[in-house]
Design a protein around this motif. Structure first.
Motif, PDB file in Angstrom:
ATOM      1  N   VAL A  60       0.887  -1.076   0.085  1.00 44.81           N
ATOM      2  CA  VAL A  60      -0.063  -0.067   0.031  1.00 44.81           C
ATOM      3  C   VAL A  60       0.989   1.064   0.058  1.00 44.81           C
ATOM      4  O   VAL A  60       1.722   1.403   0.972  1.00 44.81           O
ATOM      5  CB  VAL A  60      -0.749   0.009   1.246  1.00 44.81           C
ATOM      6  N   VAL A  61       0.694   1.923  -0.825  1.00 47.65           N
ATOM      7  CA  VAL A  61       1.620   3.318  -1.273  1.00 47.65           C
ATOM      8  C   VAL A  61       0.493   4.314  -1.370  1.00 47.65           C
ATOM      9  O   VAL A  61      -0.164   4.516  -2.136  1.00 47.65           O
ATOM     10  CB  VAL A  61       2.446   3.429  -2.418  1.00 47.65           C
ATOM     11  N   PRO A  62       0.587   5.511  -0.526  1.00 44.27           N
ATOM     12  CA  PRO A  62      -0.456   6.792  -0.775  1.00 44.27           C
ATOM     13  C   PRO A  62       0.034   7.446  -1.879  1.00 44.27           C
ATOM     14  O   PRO A  62       1.132   7.731  -1.983  1.00 44.27           O
ATOM     15  CB  PRO A  62      -0.266   7.337   0.599  1.00 44.27           C
ATOM     16  N   GLY A  63      -1.099   8.133  -2.400  1.00 48.62           N
ATOM     17  CA  GLY A  63      -0.677   9.033  -3.566  1.00 48.62           C
ATOM     18  C   GLY A  63      -0.503  10.305  -2.996  1.00 48.62           C
ATOM     19  O   GLY A  63      -0.877  10.686  -1.691  1.00 48.62           O
ATOM     20  N   ALA A  64       0.174  11.064  -3.623  1.00 49.33           N
ATOM     21  CA  ALA A  64       0.779  12.526  -3.157  1.00 49.33           C
ATOM     22  C   ALA A  64      -0.642  13.371  -3.517  1.00 49.33           C
ATOM     23  O   ALA A  64      -1.188  13.293  -4.635  1.00 49.33           O
ATOM     24  CB  ALA A  64       1.977  13.228  -3.774  1.00 49.33           C
ATOM     25  N   PRO A  65      -0.996  14.306  -2.427  1.00 46.00           N
ATOM     26  CA  PRO A  65      -2.283  15.123  -2.690  1.00 46.00           C
ATOM     27  C   PRO A  65      -2.023  16.225  -3.684  1.00 46.00           C
ATOM     28  O   PRO A  65      -3.015  16.683  -4.219  1.00 46.00           O
ATOM     29  CB  PRO A  65      -2.491  15.761  -1.278  1.00 46.00           C
ATOM     30  N   ASP A  66      -0.844  16.651  -4.086  1.00 47.29           N
ATOM     31  CA  ASP A  66      -0.658  17.401  -5.288  1.00 47.29           C
ATOM     32  C   ASP A  66      -0.209  17.132  -6.560  1.00 47.29           C
ATOM     33  O   ASP A  66       0.543  17.733  -7.608  1.00 47.29           O
ATOM     34  CB  ASP A  66       0.518  18.653  -4.634  1.00 47.29           C
TER      35      ASP A  66
END
Length: 90
Positions: A60-66
């Motif tokens: 699981v790798v979060p995406g960057a909000p920007d």
């Protein structure tokens, strides 16, 4: 025939922020990495070993909000004037 090891699984979760990304497994955080990508590569290496040992693996790798990966899809830059309905695609 299914063995006990074949039904086990491990989840590698990348968490943190720039300069302090870590790979967590079983609520234990590993060493810090400078970037999310470096932490991901470390998770893949560990997952490769777990697969060889017969475990189910989740990374699981979060995406960057920007970035587009983590941003809401607003259809900016998409020309919808000539859209084709999905039902008409070959």
């Amino acid at each position: 025939m299914q063995t006990e090891d074949a039904s086990r699984s491990v989840t590698y979760r990348v968490r943190g922020n720039e300069g302090q990304w870590r790979v967590e497994t079983d609520e234990k955080a590993g060493m810090a990495y400078v970037s999310r990508e470096a932490a991901f590569e470390a998770a893949v290496a560990a997952a490769s070993n777990a697969i060889r040992d017969g475990l189910d693996v989740v990374i699981v790798v979060p995406g960057a909000p920007d970035t587009m990966l983590g941003a809401e899809d607003t259809n900016q830059g998409v020309d919808t004037s000539e859209s084709v309905p999905l039902s008409r695609l070959p």
